[in-house]
Design a protein around this motif. Structure first.
Motif, PDB file in Angstrom:
ATOM      1  N   LYS A 119       0.820  -1.204   0.000  1.00 42.69           N
ATOM      2  CA  LYS A 119       0.000   0.000   0.000  1.00 42.69           C
ATOM      3  C   LYS A 119       0.860   1.262   0.000  1.00 42.69           C
ATOM      4  CE  LYS A 119      -3.847  -2.281   2.351  1.00 42.69           C
ATOM      5  NZ  LYS A 119      -4.719  -2.303   3.539  1.00 42.69           N
ATOM      6  N   ASN A 120       2.041   1.177   0.599  1.00 43.36           N
ATOM      7  CA  ASN A 120       2.870   2.371   0.740  1.00 43.36           C
ATOM      8  C   ASN A 120       3.528   2.808  -0.565  1.00 43.36           C
ATOM      9  OD1 ASN A 120       2.290   2.535   3.476  1.00 43.36           O
ATOM     10  ND2 ASN A 120       4.003   1.215   4.029  1.00 43.36           N
ATOM     11  N   ASN A 121       4.119   1.847  -1.305  1.00 40.54           N
ATOM     12  CA  ASN A 121       4.843   2.231  -2.520  1.00 40.54           C
ATOM     13  C   ASN A 121       4.066   1.968  -3.804  1.00 40.54           C
ATOM     14  OD1 ASN A 121       4.923  -0.533  -2.569  1.00 40.54           O
ATOM     15  ND2 ASN A 121       7.084  -0.688  -3.088  1.00 40.54           N
ATOM     16  N   GLY A 122       2.891   1.383  -3.684  1.00 40.43           N
ATOM     17  CA  GLY A 122       2.093   1.068  -4.866  1.00 40.43           C
ATOM     18  C   GLY A 122       1.681   2.292  -5.652  1.00 40.43           C
ATOM     19  N   PHE A 123       1.382   3.360  -4.947  1.00 46.53           N
ATOM     20  CA  PHE A 123       0.963   4.597  -5.604  1.00 46.53           C
ATOM     21  C   PHE A 123       2.048   5.094  -6.555  1.00 46.53           C
ATOM     22  CE2 PHE A 123       0.811   9.164  -6.037  1.00 46.53           C
ATOM     23  CZ  PHE A 123      -0.531   9.434  -6.247  1.00 46.53           C
ATOM     24  N   LEU A 124       3.297   5.144  -6.090  1.00 50.73           N
ATOM     25  CA  LEU A 124       4.402   5.665  -6.895  1.00 50.73           C
ATOM     26  C   LEU A 124       4.659   4.792  -8.112  1.00 50.73           C
ATOM     27  CD1 LEU A 124       6.691   7.663  -7.346  1.00 50.73           C
ATOM     28  CD2 LEU A 124       8.133   6.251  -5.858  1.00 50.73           C
ATOM     29  N   ILE A 125       4.646   3.474  -7.938  1.00 50.08           N
ATOM     30  CA  ILE A 125       4.927   2.568  -9.042  1.00 50.08           C
ATOM     31  C   ILE A 125       3.873   2.699 -10.144  1.00 50.08           C
ATOM     32  CG2 ILE A 125       5.019   0.128  -9.713  1.00 50.08           C
ATOM     33  CD1 ILE A 125       6.342  -0.442  -7.040  1.00 50.08           C
ATOM     34  N   ILE A 126       2.614   2.697  -9.751  1.00 44.28           N
ATOM     35  CA  ILE A 126       1.549   2.822 -10.739  1.00 44.28           C
ATOM     36  C   ILE A 126       1.583   4.195 -11.408  1.00 44.28           C
ATOM     37  CG2 ILE A 126      -0.959   2.927 -11.051  1.00 44.28           C
ATOM     38  CD1 ILE A 126      -1.185   0.723  -8.973  1.00 44.28           C
ATOM     39  N   PHE A 127       1.856   5.230 -10.630  1.00 46.61           N
ATOM     40  CA  PHE A 127       1.947   6.578 -11.185  1.00 46.61           C
ATOM     41  C   PHE A 127       3.036   6.649 -12.250  1.00 46.61           C
ATOM     42  CE2 PHE A 127       4.192  10.679 -11.134  1.00 46.61           C
ATOM     43  CZ  PHE A 127       3.169  11.505 -11.582  1.00 46.61           C
ATOM     44  N   LEU A 128       4.203   6.081 -11.968  1.00 55.07           N
ATOM     45  CA  LEU A 128       5.318   6.127 -12.916  1.00 55.07           C
ATOM     46  C   LEU A 128       5.001   5.348 -14.192  1.00 55.07           C
ATOM     47  CD1 LEU A 128       8.387   5.698 -10.516  1.00 55.07           C
ATOM     48  CD2 LEU A 128       7.679   7.763 -11.731  1.00 55.07           C
ATOM     49  N   LEU A 129       4.368   4.196 -14.045  1.00 52.77           N
ATOM     50  CA  LEU A 129       4.010   3.405 -15.219  1.00 52.77           C
ATOM     51  C   LEU A 129       2.955   4.117 -16.056  1.00 52.77           C
ATOM     52  CD1 LEU A 129       3.946  -0.201 -13.706  1.00 52.77           C
ATOM     53  CD2 LEU A 129       5.602   0.736 -15.320  1.00 52.77           C
ATOM     54  N   ARG A 130       2.039   4.804 -15.392  1.00 52.83           N
ATOM     55  CA  ARG A 130       1.016   5.565 -16.121  1.00 52.83           C
ATOM     56  C   ARG A 130       1.640   6.750 -16.852  1.00 52.83           C
ATOM     57  NH1 ARG A 130      -3.304   2.301 -16.620  1.00 52.83           N
ATOM     58  NH2 ARG A 130      -4.381   1.907 -14.669  1.00 52.83           N
ATOM     59  N   LEU A 131       2.700   7.284 -16.300  1.00 56.82           N
ATOM     60  CA  LEU A 131       3.336   8.463 -16.879  1.00 56.82           C
ATOM     61  C   LEU A 131       4.003   8.139 -18.212  1.00 56.82           C
ATOM     62  CD1 LEU A 131       3.836  11.450 -16.073  1.00 56.82           C
ATOM     63  CD2 LEU A 131       6.050  10.722 -15.157  1.00 56.82           C
ATOM     64  N   LEU A 132       4.410   6.890 -18.386  1.00 58.36           N
ATOM     65  CA  LEU A 132       5.117   6.479 -19.600  1.00 58.36           C
ATOM     66  C   LEU A 132       4.111   6.236 -20.726  1.00 58.36           C
ATOM     67  CD1 LEU A 132       7.874   5.687 -20.772  1.00 58.36           C
ATOM     68  CD2 LEU A 132       7.442   3.345 -20.005  1.00 58.36           C
ATOM     69  N   PRO A 133       4.144   7.035 -21.794  1.00 60.63           N
ATOM     70  CA  PRO A 133       3.141   6.925 -22.869  1.00 60.63           C
ATOM     71  C   PRO A 133       3.105   5.560 -23.550  1.00 60.63           C
ATOM     72  CG  PRO A 133       4.363   8.982 -23.062  1.00 60.63           C
ATOM     73  CD  PRO A 133       5.071   8.144 -22.028  1.00 60.63           C
ATOM     74  N   ILE A 134       4.273   4.894 -23.628  1.00 58.02           N
ATOM     75  CA  ILE A 134       4.323   3.622 -24.351  1.00 58.02           C
ATOM     76  C   ILE A 134       4.120   2.427 -23.431  1.00 58.02           C
ATOM     77  CG2 ILE A 134       5.807   4.525 -26.186  1.00 58.02           C
ATOM     78  CD1 ILE A 134       8.180   3.303 -24.770  1.00 58.02           C
ATOM     79  N   ALA A 135       3.838   2.665 -22.148  1.00 57.76           N
ATOM     80  CA  ALA A 135       3.582   1.560 -21.219  1.00 57.76           C
ATOM     81  C   ALA A 135       2.264   0.884 -21.584  1.00 57.76           C
ATOM     82  CB  ALA A 135       3.536   2.078 -19.784  1.00 57.76           C
ATOM     83  N   PRO A 136       2.161  -0.434 -21.387  1.00 57.74           N
ATOM     84  CA  PRO A 136       0.934  -1.164 -21.739  1.00 57.74           C
ATOM     85  C   PRO A 136      -0.210  -0.837 -20.788  1.00 57.74           C
ATOM     86  CG  PRO A 136       2.483  -2.614 -20.633  1.00 57.74           C
ATOM     87  CD  PRO A 136       3.206  -1.309 -20.850  1.00 57.74           C
ATOM     88  N   TYR A 137      -0.995   0.158 -21.146  1.00 57.39           N
ATOM     89  CA  TYR A 137      -2.093   0.658 -20.311  1.00 57.39           C
ATOM     90  C   TYR A 137      -3.017  -0.460 -19.846  1.00 57.39           C
ATOM     91  CZ  TYR A 137      -6.677   2.860 -19.480  1.00 57.39           C
ATOM     92  OH  TYR A 137      -7.894   3.220 -18.964  1.00 57.39           O
ATOM     93  N   ASN A 138      -3.437  -1.329 -20.775  1.00 57.31           N
ATOM     94  CA  ASN A 138      -4.397  -2.381 -20.458  1.00 57.31           C
ATOM     95  C   ASN A 138      -3.838  -3.367 -19.443  1.00 57.31           C
ATOM     96  OD1 ASN A 138      -4.062  -1.620 -23.426  1.00 57.31           O
ATOM     97  ND2 ASN A 138      -6.243  -2.086 -23.357  1.00 57.31           N
ATOM     98  N   VAL A 139      -2.566  -3.722 -19.623  1.00 55.20           N
ATOM     99  CA  VAL A 139      -1.924  -4.684 -18.724  1.00 55.20           C
ATOM    100  C   VAL A 139      -1.826  -4.116 -17.307  1.00 55.20           C
ATOM    101  CG1 VAL A 139       0.203  -5.962 -18.253  1.00 55.20           C
ATOM    102  CG2 VAL A 139      -0.632  -5.738 -20.597  1.00 55.20           C
ATOM    103  N   ILE A 140      -1.472  -2.846 -17.207  1.00 54.27           N
ATOM    104  CA  ILE A 140      -1.346  -2.202 -15.900  1.00 54.27           C
ATOM    105  C   ILE A 140      -2.685  -2.221 -15.168  1.00 54.27           C
ATOM    106  CG2 ILE A 140      -0.829  -0.036 -14.695  1.00 54.27           C
ATOM    107  CD1 ILE A 140       1.078   0.611 -17.026  1.00 54.27           C
ATOM    108  N   ASN A 141      -3.768  -2.000 -15.901  1.00 50.18           N
ATOM    109  CA  ASN A 141      -5.097  -2.044 -15.287  1.00 50.18           C
ATOM    110  C   ASN A 141      -5.361  -3.390 -14.634  1.00 50.18           C
ATOM    111  OD1 ASN A 141      -5.690   0.543 -16.140  1.00 50.18           O
ATOM    112  ND2 ASN A 141      -6.893  -0.094 -17.904  1.00 50.18           N
ATOM    113  N   TYR A 142      -5.110  -4.446 -15.407  1.00 47.01           N
ATOM    114  CA  TYR A 142      -5.380  -5.789 -14.894  1.00 47.01           C
ATOM    115  C   TYR A 142      -4.430  -6.178 -13.763  1.00 47.01           C
ATOM    116  CZ  TYR A 142      -8.766  -6.994 -18.561  1.00 47.01           C
ATOM    117  OH  TYR A 142      -9.872  -7.042 -19.362  1.00 47.01           O
ATOM    118  N   LEU A 143      -3.134  -5.922 -13.966  1.00 47.57           N
ATOM    119  CA  LEU A 143      -2.160  -6.310 -12.947  1.00 47.57           C
ATOM    120  C   LEU A 143      -2.395  -5.579 -11.632  1.00 47.57           C
ATOM    121  CD1 LEU A 143       1.279  -6.655 -14.787  1.00 47.57           C
ATOM    122  CD2 LEU A 143      -0.167  -8.452 -13.844  1.00 47.57           C
TER     123      LEU A 143
END
Length: 213
Positions: free
Chosen positions: A124-148
């Motif tokens: 719960k503590n570091n999850g926010f930062l990791i997801i935020f960084l992955l969302r920030l990357l335009p070429i990151a797999p948006y759909n996969v991040i949602n599911y994972l």
């Protein structure tokens, strides 16, 4: 070349190829006319499409570019953000309730092993930062991040907030490309592409910097 770089390169190439054929068949003017042909329901139709199509791994950047073409930058950003938040919430809940081991194995091939492990192991503590960084990357797999994200211990509220804040820059970048795509030979269109490139470079540097800590 590493597997991660190969996957990233393939993803970018696929987006470019799909975008090319879409815009070859449907010019930006035709796309705008089709969407706006729904009149007052155009924004609702677009939000509905954005809420549903990514569930089936439809490329999100294409939807964002279409919004820029159809509604312009600022109005398109509003509708895209609404659709993205609805969609990301649906996929998060789907993974939380219905995820299977075989599906998880499939996701392992769509994101680097290192970041896959980071996602699954986030607290719960570091999850926010990791997801935020992955969302920030335009070429990151948006759909996969949602599911994972739905398979992690992060709360729905923190996940939603990280998603909302993380996709704002990329949403503006992709919508700006769409908004300027009416004239692909204009200086404004070239600048919009440079904006995408700069955001990609910046987010990769930021992710690598955080990854070293």
């Amino acid at each position: 070349m590493s597997k991660k770089k190969i996957i990233t390169l393939i993803s970018v190439i696929l987006i470019v190829i799909i975008s090319y054929y879409i815009f070859k068949i449907f010019t930006p003017e035709k796309i705008r006319n089709i969407i706006q042909g729904y009149g007052k329901n155009a924004s609702f139709i677009y939000i509905l499409l954005f809420s549903i199509l990514p569930i089936f791994f439809f490329p999100v950047p294409i939807l964002a570019i279409v919004a820029g073409i159809s509604f312009g930058l600022f109005e398109g950003v509003l509708y895209t953000m609404i659709g993205a938040m609805i969609n990301s919430s649906i996929m998060f809940v789907m993974a939380k309730k219905f995820a299977k081991d075989k599906v998880v194995e499939l996701f392992k091939t769509k994101i680097s092993k290192k970041w896959y492990n980071k996602m699954i192991a986030i607290e719960k503590n570091n999850g926010f930062l990791i997801i935020f960084l992955l969302r920030l990357l335009p070429i990151a797999p948006y759909n996969v991040i949602n599911y994972l994200s739905g398979l992690t211990e992060i709360s729905f509220l923190r996940y939603s907030l990280a998603t909302f804040l993380g996709i704002i820059p990329g949403t503006f970048v992709f919508l700006n490309v769409g908004d300027k795509a009416i004239n692909v030979y204009s200086v404004e269109f070239v600048i919009s592409l440079l904006g995408f490139l700069l955001l990609t470079i910046f987010s990769i540097i930021l992710i690598k910097k955080v990854d070293k800590n």
